[in-house]
Scaffold this motif. Structure first.
Motif: not given
Lengths: 569, 569
Positions: B457, B487, B492, B497, B528, B535
């Protein structure tokens, strides 16, 4: 009578229905294609120009379907309305049905939808029970638009001088959501509005809903929106939606919603489904506009009024007919064996739980005991000068002796009655009822309001309480008395009254069964729906936002791989 | 170029439009009548079976319309999208347009509707800007149904162990209502729910909106609803909509909303209007389903992405195309003289106020100064391997030297450009743009995502921040860093993003104009949308519920005696 216990589920029956194109359904009402706008495959809206265009057609006989005091389960009033409409067509009369739109809140709660049932259903029932053409959503949006304009009015300086503690306009959503009953809004920083207490009601309880149900035209609806009182100044003067600049936007949002929706029954009888005001704090009847169109659509217009004859029918006569100018020709009082047995006071019926076994035993005497309620509800129709028929809505497990008991009660009151099996048999099962309704509607009706416009609000309340509910009199809490004085001073005294009380008793106490006497109606509070055009005294706790149960329908409703809605009832 | 200052109002033009029957419009896309369901007279829904039925047709060229960083007034991106679609048809290409549905909140606020403008409009604009076919209402209802199920879950015992302070699911309404941003619910008595802090966002900000925009089928939408995370337990485990029994009901409520809406432009070009997710906390693009149908509907599908190329187009590439599997062939970057002048940093533009006179003076140098923004936005499209055209959207009061300045900037970047007058001239005014788009779409495209699924992420955020926004790096508040770790742990981490930042600058500071350098992106919080599948790091204050101004459009919108909506723009 055959009453198969193997009737398929409502959803199964509905899915196998042979629907006809709506142009053809409209044609049965004499509505040309140019008056119809399709909304999806099996619903149409009818243009408001139909009212003028059809105005030289002969008027249909106007029949209101009411009931005895129902159990919490309901007594099949919608199903009977649908069955009667289908039966009238079967015996050669062109009939149209008018119903309220079901609220999505209860559909996902415990009650399920309201499309009728068995072989007397409005289809497609999934569309009907969910969004239909979005009219309820429009009510929600218009109502909450006014709320946003109101809170913005406070935030921008409160030029009208509204007293924050006298604001009566709340917000609405069409969902059973108890957590929204009492809320505090406007928290956060200075730019996040003015903090105050408020709450949400269910959309059916919105005054916008009542207004749209009672308006005869777009212009009238627009004017009624302007008259909505959103609150009071510190000196007690009403502040209206017009004053704070919210009424025009509401009208734009509600413009298309005012066109009635056309659907059909399983037997292709035309059905107008339109509006769905609450049956206690509002008048609980489908729209005036739909009836103004339906009344020119054939030989009979069969319209349903909510709850028992003390509730929906009383408002039908004194609020809806006052607004529409239409005059009823006959009434139907739907009765079930279980309702009259429950009215004996010997049983407790709980929604979601099985019926008490004792209630299912053959017991015509108990039916006679509860019959006092039927006698009083018959009387409530006759108070308004309208001929009536008692519809005995048969359930599996009823005993012929019990049906006979109901017929005896009706006969002793000089009223026609008919046993109906339209749930299991469709229109065929309500032919006898239809024949009786045709006879009743041919009798000379002498329709009259219960009270004149010019009676005082107290006189109106007392007329309904003593003549319809059977009370000995009315007691006003001091706050209620003050409120009535204020409304008279504000010029609202000529409005009719819509008494908010339980629908589970003729009295204001749900525990009192039959036809209670020797009681007085306690009015604890009085409120005004000035735009809708009625004053509503509140007797008892009126819940305007339901909650969900521990295992609501919402947990089970779903879609399958083909997009069919599952577990909707 | 002629640019009459006497173009009638949008509403006047729209009312005089010669609309064709929607069957005929659908036919232009090769959609048979059996795939079309009328919703009122001038809107239809397209059945989802169209996706399979058309799957063997050749794919249209897929063109995304983006823009430079806009002023708060918007730069006519929708109008250009409509103009381009009309122009493509004029030069002999069969084109379909895909747009987001406007939100009613801003329509009654200050922004007005979003139907395009002048002679490049979608009609009927009043239907489009109000309820359309009720899809937004369905989103509101589905979202709030889950909220009611959630609060009922708490009330009935909180079997999942949800931490009241970690509940992320709020409620939504499609109205600008600042008083609902921060509220306390569940007040009253014990039967009125569990007291807790919460609030309402505008419907466009609902995760339900994003899910329905990103789903390829009913089944996928149903599954995504199930994956929605409504909050966390005290031990930090996510609790989903599926766990609390709300996802099936949401799917039933949203079933019909997933069918795209078909309308037409003033020149009868087919327009798919479907979904309207927010452009900051969500991906700001119309629906995948509409594009899956539109891509088989002719030679070109022109789809609009919200805000500047750093915002909507970046999400179009990395979120929407990831979800749909579709590959863009070309992009348009809409530019105006005023936007580039504003990007010079020398002017302040305030919605509702007249433009600063200095901005209206002839000043090509200022256009060149602000041109850094155009250069960077061109770069942002090319980062994804997509050929592009700069559309110079002409306004009255522009000077030819200023248009020339924009064309020079484009040329110096090796990009095509075209001056467009589609507002005043309809499709004719965008023919040059259309020719350039046809050429661009014929170039070999080498579409690529900005980052792979398997990047962390933080790597994804940093890729967008440094490559697209031009930041030197990213700074995470401790809470944001912890959230990202959580996350990743929750699984996730493979999601794309969606960085929530201002759309008024390439940076996260709306005051920084042009193409700011030497700054770092501050991520203060991360949230999220697991059901929607992204996200969203939050950089700056993101307002998810607008407010009304002192004199909002709601005060002026009304209906006339014929039911025409007045003062809707």
């Amino acid at each position: 009578m055959t009453f198969p216990t193997t009737v398929p589920t409502d959803l199964e029956i509905a899915r196998n229905a042979a629907l006809k194109p709506l142009d053809e359904i409209a044609e049965r009402m004499g509505l040309g294609r140019h008056l119809i706008e399709g909304y999806g495959e099996h619903v149409a809206k009818i243009k408001l120009s139909a009212i003028d265009e059809l105005s030289d057609r002969p008027k249909a006989k106007y029949v209101v379907v009411s009931a005895v005091t129902p159990t919490p389960l309901g007594e099949g009033k919608t199903t009977t309305t649908v069955g009667l409409g289908q039966a009238l067509n079967q015996i050669g009369k062109r009939a149209t049905i008018a119903l309220r739109q079901p609220s999505m809140g209860p559909t996902f709660g415990i009650k399920g939808g309201a499309a009728g049932g068995g072989y007397s259903q409005v289809v497609p029932m999934d569309v009907l029970n969910l969004h239909l053409t979005g009219d309820f959503h429009a009510v929600t949006a218009a109502h909450n638009m006014l709320a946003a304009v109101l809170d913005n009015h406070l935030y921008q300086g409160n030029a009208s001088g509204l007293d924050l503690h006298s604001i009566t306009w709340r917000r609405v959503l069409d969902v059973n959501d108890r957590a929204l009953r009492n809320i505090v809004i406007g928290l956060g920083s200075r730019t996040d509005g003015v903090p105050r207490q408020s709450g949400f009601d269910i959309t059916a309880a919105s005054e916008v809903m009542a207004i749209f149900a009672l308006s005869r035209s777009l212009q009238e609806m627009r004017e009624r929106f302007g008259r909505i009182v959103v609150g009071y100044t510190r000196s007690g003067d009403p502040v209206t939606a017009e004053q704070i600049g919210g009424a025009g936007a509401m009208a734009a949002i509600m413009r298309d919603a005012l066109k009635p929706n056309l659907l059909q029954t399983l037997e292709n009888t035309p059905v107008l489904v339109h509006a769905g005001p609450f049956g206690n704090i509002a008048h609980g009847n489908s729209s005036v506009v739909a009836d103004l169109i339906g009344i020119r659509g054939g030989d009979f217009l069969v319209t349903e009024a909510g709850f028992g004859a003390d509730m929906g029918a009383e408002r039908f006569f004194n609020i809806k007919c006052r607004a529409s100018g239409l005059v009823p020709d006959a009434a139907v009082v739907v009765t079930t064996v279980r309702a009259l047995k429950a009215m004996s006071g010997r049983h407790t019926i709980v929604p979601g739980a099985p019926l008490p076994p004792a209630l299912l035993e053959e017991n015509p005497d108990e039916v006679h005991e509860g019959g006092a309620n039927l006698r009083k509800q018959i009387d409530n129709i006759r108070l308004h000068g309208v001929p009536l028929v008692v519809a005995i809505n048969a359930f599996p497990g009823d005993h012929p002796s019990e049906h006979a008991a109901i017929a005896e009660i009706a006969a002793s009151e000089g009223a026609r009655s008919a046993v109906c099996t339209h749930f299991a048999d469709g229109g065929k099962g309500a032919r006898e009822l239809a024949e009786a309704v045709v006879e009743a509607a041919d009798e000379p009706a002498e329709f009259r309001f219960l009270y004149p416009d010019e009676a005082s609000l107290r006189e109106k309340i007392e007329a309904v309480a003593t003549k319809v509910y059977g009370a000995e009199g009315v007691d006003y809490d001091p706050a209620a008395a003050r409120q009535l004085d204020t409304y008279e001073r504000n010029g609202f005294g000529t409005l009719p009254v819509c008494i908010a009380k339980t629908h589970l008793s003729l009295s204001s106490d749900p525990a009192l069964k039959g036809a209670p006497t020797g009681w007085r109606l306690p009015v604890r509070e009085v409120r005004a729906s000035v735009g809708a055009g009625f004053i509503y005294p509140i007797c008892g706790d009126m819940r305007t936002m339901p909650g969900l149960s521990a295992d609501p329908a919402a947990h089970h409703i779903d879609i399958d791989a083909d997009g069919n809605v599952l577990n909707l009832s």
